[in-house]
Design an enzyme around this catalytic site. Structure first.
Site, short mmCIF file in Angstrom:
data_model
loop_
_atom_site.label_atom_id
_atom_site.label_comp_id
_atom_site.label_asym_id
_atom_site.label_seq_id
_atom_site.Cartn_x
_atom_site.Cartn_y
_atom_site.Cartn_z
N ASP A 177 0.82 -1.21 0.00
CA ASP A 177 0.00 0.00 0.00
C ASP A 177 0.86 1.27 0.00
O ASP A 177 0.62 2.21 -0.76
CB ASP A 177 -0.94 0.01 1.21
N TYR A 227 -5.59 -10.25 10.66
CA TYR A 227 -4.50 -10.01 9.70
C TYR A 227 -3.19 -10.57 10.25
O TYR A 227 -2.48 -11.33 9.58
CB TYR A 227 -4.39 -8.51 9.40
C1 GLA Z 1 -3.57 -4.71 3.48
C2 GLA Z 1 -2.10 -4.53 3.82
C3 GLA Z 1 -1.22 -4.88 2.62
C4 GLA Z 1 -1.58 -6.24 2.05
C5 GLA Z 1 -3.10 -6.37 1.84
C6 GLA Z 1 -3.50 -7.74 1.43
O1 GLA Z 1 -3.98 -3.78 2.53
O2 GLA Z 1 -1.83 -3.20 4.21
O3 GLA Z 1 0.14 -4.82 3.00
O4 GLA Z 1 -1.09 -7.27 2.86
O5 GLA Z 1 -3.81 -6.02 3.03
O6 GLA Z 1 -3.00 -8.05 0.17
#
Ligand code: GLA
Length: 390
Positions: A177, A227
């Site tokens: 991101d 997560y």
């Molecule tokens: C979030 C995290 C990213 C990535 C996505 C899943 O957006 O910030 O780093 O792991 O989830 O692809």
């Protein structure tokens, strides 16, 4: 609203709040990931693009000098205040931690920041899985670069922003991101290798194909622990396979080691190994305009995230199902959830001349099935963080 229009609006609001014109204006975009989900923290590939939705910051030194920071958010109509005279720490309001973490990152580099008056606005939907937090972190880092004259290498800047998310927001995210928000390129997707931090540009310029983003308006929240749990499960799988990460693992290796791991860990690894492969294939498919293959890969990605990785939800599944039923005959190439999951958005590749009909159909059916109004928009790949005035 275009970026110049947004910048003008932010400048006007800054002038109303602080009684003078801003000296600096910067922006950083949100992102949508076409494919390659939950692969970044496994050293794999991702294929995101920056979207035409931005966090914009207007700033000046405080009229009376000093080291105080006054950071006003037009979204919540709230001003965060802290000082840079001492090391910046976590504090209230909660959203200010994304900003504070970046300040702390610059301080850790030995950079003197001083005081600032800032006005912030954003067109990236908050908590929609389109990286509103990365847009805030990267725009903050971009502002501190112009204010202090301490320019960072863009990859280092993304890493600094990522560290801020880890340490100040408590989300052990990967690099995708922050990287795409810092390095996005107009008219291109980035095939990012999260192991080497190098990228390849994948042109996305065919006007006949559009990226349609549907916000389920189910809030996505990644600090809930799911997560981090997924990340640990992947690390466990890599350890059992005797590898530094799942990047080089093969499906055959995983099958062989199946008896040595729990079913959950096995399924998490199966998703990641398959998804890394799908991402490389999809990038090749987009380069060659092989849309049927790209579409199939997007659906396969979604089903793997739903069944093996278990990060989807009923609302995301509903949108993907509706899109798949519209199908190629109605102009849908492919659709999948995008971002961390547990709510947020889907991304679809669609025929541009069918965008209106497809949007209408998805919105109506989604409302019928879930009782929720979806929000939809299209975006071309946008440019990453920019200095508009400074
Ligand atoms: C979030 C995290 C990213 C990535 C996505 C899943 O957006 O910030 O780093 O792991 O989830 O692809």
């Amino acid at each position: 609203m275009s970026l110049p229009e947004l910048a003008q609006q932010v400048a006007n609001e800054f002038a109303r709040k602080y009684g003078r014109q801003p000296r600096w204006i910067v922006a950083a975009p949100g992102r949508v990931n076409i494919i390659g989900e939950h692969t970044d923290y496994n050293d794999g590939f991702v294929l995101p693009m920056a979207i035409e939705r931005y966090t914009v910051l207007a700033a000046d030194r405080p009229a009376s000098g000093g080291a105080e920071v006054s950071w006003h958010s037009t979204h919540v109509q709230e001003t965060a205040k802290f000082s840079t005279a001492t090391p910046v720490t976590k504090g209230a309001p909660k959203w200010s931690n994304y900003v504070r973490g970046v300040f702390a990152g610059f301080q850790a580099l030995g950079v003197q920041i001083g005081g600032l008056d800032v006005l912030m606005t954003s067109t990236v939907p908050l908590g929609g899985g389109l990286s509103s937090s990365a847009a805030l972190e990267v725009s903050t880092a971009t502002l501190l670069e112009v204010v202090t004259g301490h320019k960072l290498d863009p990859v280092k800047k993304a890493l600094l922003a990522q560290k801020s998310e880890h340490d100040f927001a408590g989300v052990p995210c990967g690099i995708m991101d922050q990287y795409i928000s810092a390095l996005g390129q107009k008219d291109h997707l980035l095939l990012l290798d999260c192991r080497s931090h190098q990228f390849e540009l994948v042109p996305f310029t065919d006007p006949a194909v559009s990226v349609l983003i549907t916000n389920t308006n189910v809030k996505h929240e990644l600090s809930g622990g799911e997560y981090a749990e997924r990340r640990h499960q992947c690390e466990e799988a890599a350890k059992i396979l005797g590898l530094p990460s799942l990047r080089t693992a093969t499906a055959a290796q995983l099958e062989q080691a199946k008896g040595k791991m729990s079913d959950v860990v096995y399924r998490r690894a199966r998703h990641v190994i398959g998804e890394i492969e799908r991402t490389e294939h999809a990038a090749a498919g987009i380069r060659n305009s092989n849309w049927p293959t790209v579409g199939q890969l997007m659906y396969a990605s979604h089903f793997s995230l739903r069944d093996d990785y278990e990060v989807s939800c009923a609302e995301l599944d509903a949108v993907v199902d509706i899109a798949q039923k519209i199908g190629p005959a109605g102009g849908v190439i492919g659709c999948r959830m995008t971002g961390g999951g547990f709510g947020g958005c889907t991304v679809a590749l669609v025929r541009s001349d069918k965008v209106d009909a497809i949007s209408k159909e998805i919105a109506t059916e989604y409302k019928k099935q879930t009782g929720i109004e979806a929000t939809m928009f299209v975006s071309r790949p946008a440019v990453g963080a920019t200095v508009i005035k400074g």
